[in-house]
Write a protein that holds these residues in place. Structure first.
Motif, PDB file in Angstrom:
ATOM      1  N   LEU A   5       0.825  -1.212   0.000  1.00 25.99           N
ATOM      2  CA  LEU A   5       0.000   0.000   0.000  1.00 25.99           C
ATOM      3  C   LEU A   5       0.856   1.258   0.000  1.00 25.99           C
ATOM      4  O   LEU A   5       0.453   2.275  -0.562  1.00 25.99           O
ATOM      5  N   LEU A   6       2.021   1.181   0.612  1.00 28.85           N
ATOM      6  CA  LEU A   6       2.932   2.317   0.607  1.00 28.85           C
ATOM      7  C   LEU A   6       3.351   2.670  -0.820  1.00 28.85           C
ATOM      8  O   LEU A   6       3.343   3.838  -1.209  1.00 28.85           O
ATOM      9  N   PHE A   7       3.673   1.665  -1.634  1.00 28.56           N
ATOM     10  CA  PHE A   7       4.067   1.912  -3.018  1.00 28.56           C
ATOM     11  C   PHE A   7       2.888   2.362  -3.884  1.00 28.56           C
ATOM     12  O   PHE A   7       3.045   3.197  -4.772  1.00 28.56           O
ATOM     13  N   VAL A   8       1.716   1.835  -3.621  1.00 28.67           N
ATOM     14  CA  VAL A   8       0.527   2.269  -4.364  1.00 28.67           C
ATOM     15  C   VAL A   8       0.232   3.734  -4.049  1.00 28.67           C
ATOM     16  O   VAL A   8      -0.064   4.530  -4.946  1.00 28.67           O
ATOM     17  N   ALA A   9       0.325   4.121  -2.785  1.00 30.45           N
ATOM     18  CA  ALA A   9       0.088   5.519  -2.401  1.00 30.45           C
ATOM     19  C   ALA A   9       1.123   6.435  -3.038  1.00 30.45           C
ATOM     20  O   ALA A   9       0.783   7.534  -3.516  1.00 30.45           O
ATOM     21  N   LEU A  15       1.331  10.250  -9.843  1.00 32.75           N
ATOM     22  CA  LEU A  15       0.389  10.455 -10.951  1.00 32.75           C
ATOM     23  C   LEU A  15      -0.316  11.804 -10.823  1.00 32.75           C
ATOM     24  O   LEU A  15      -0.439  12.546 -11.801  1.00 32.75           O
ATOM     25  N   TYR A  16      -0.746  12.155  -9.601  1.00 33.47           N
ATOM     26  CA  TYR A  16      -1.396  13.439  -9.373  1.00 33.47           C
ATOM     27  C   TYR A  16      -0.435  14.597  -9.644  1.00 33.47           C
ATOM     28  O   TYR A  16      -0.798  15.588 -10.285  1.00 33.47           O
ATOM     29  N   ALA A  17       0.802  14.473  -9.153  1.00 37.58           N
ATOM     30  CA  ALA A  17       1.791  15.536  -9.368  1.00 37.58           C
ATOM     31  C   ALA A  17       2.083  15.724 -10.858  1.00 37.58           C
ATOM     32  O   ALA A  17       2.205  16.852 -11.340  1.00 37.58           O
ATOM     33  N   GLY A  18       2.170  14.641 -11.603  1.00 38.33           N
ATOM     34  CA  GLY A  18       2.410  14.736 -13.044  1.00 38.33           C
ATOM     35  C   GLY A  18       1.241  15.372 -13.778  1.00 38.33           C
ATOM     36  O   GLY A  18       1.421  16.204 -14.670  1.00 38.33           O
ATOM     37  N   ALA A  19       0.014  14.992 -13.400  1.00 40.43           N
ATOM     38  CA  ALA A  19      -1.176  15.585 -14.027  1.00 40.43           C
ATOM     39  C   ALA A  19      -1.254  17.071 -13.724  1.00 40.43           C
ATOM     40  O   ALA A  19      -1.608  17.880 -14.586  1.00 40.43           O
ATOM     41  N   ARG A  20      -0.910  17.426 -12.503  1.00 38.63           N
ATOM     42  CA  ARG A  20      -0.943  18.848 -12.124  1.00 38.63           C
ATOM     43  C   ARG A  20       0.081  19.656 -12.916  1.00 38.63           C
ATOM     44  O   ARG A  20      -0.201  20.763 -13.365  1.00 38.63           O
ATOM     45  N   GLN A  21       1.282  19.109 -13.106  1.00 36.90           N
ATOM     46  CA  GLN A  21       2.314  19.794 -13.880  1.00 36.90           C
ATOM     47  C   GLN A  21       1.897  19.958 -15.341  1.00 36.90           C
ATOM     48  O   GLN A  21       2.188  20.964 -15.973  1.00 36.90           O
TER      49      GLN A  21
END
Length: 82
Positions: A5-9, A15-21
């Motif tokens: 779960l640590l790696f999934v998080a 993914l969120y940081a890349g989409a935001r950029q």
């Protein structure tokens, strides 16, 4: 299980940081009364506004470096915050 779960998080965060950029749009609006920063990402809009009287300083600052090139950001300081 907890270890996975640590790696999934971490993956979801990346993914969120890349989409935001890639797709985030930030607009700065200055009116006679307010300074408003509006951010839009995938249809979600957020706004932060300051009274123009409270703005103490506006400066262009180096946020970070990418490929040894500086990336600049806008810093708005008001009375009581830096």
């Amino acid at each position: 299980m907890l270890f996975c779960l640590l790696f999934v998080a971490a993956g979801v965060g990346m993914l969120y940081a890349g989409a935001r950029q890639k797709w985030a749009v930030v607009t700065l609006r200055v009116t006679p009364d307010t300074v408003t920063m509006q951010g839009a990402l995938l249809g979600r809009i957020s706004e932060k506004a300051l009274l123009r009287k409270a703005v103490k300083r506006v400066a262009v600052v180096e946020s970070y470096q990418q490929n040894d090139e500086p990336v600049y950001g806008l810093q708005i300081s008001d009375e009581g915050k830096n």
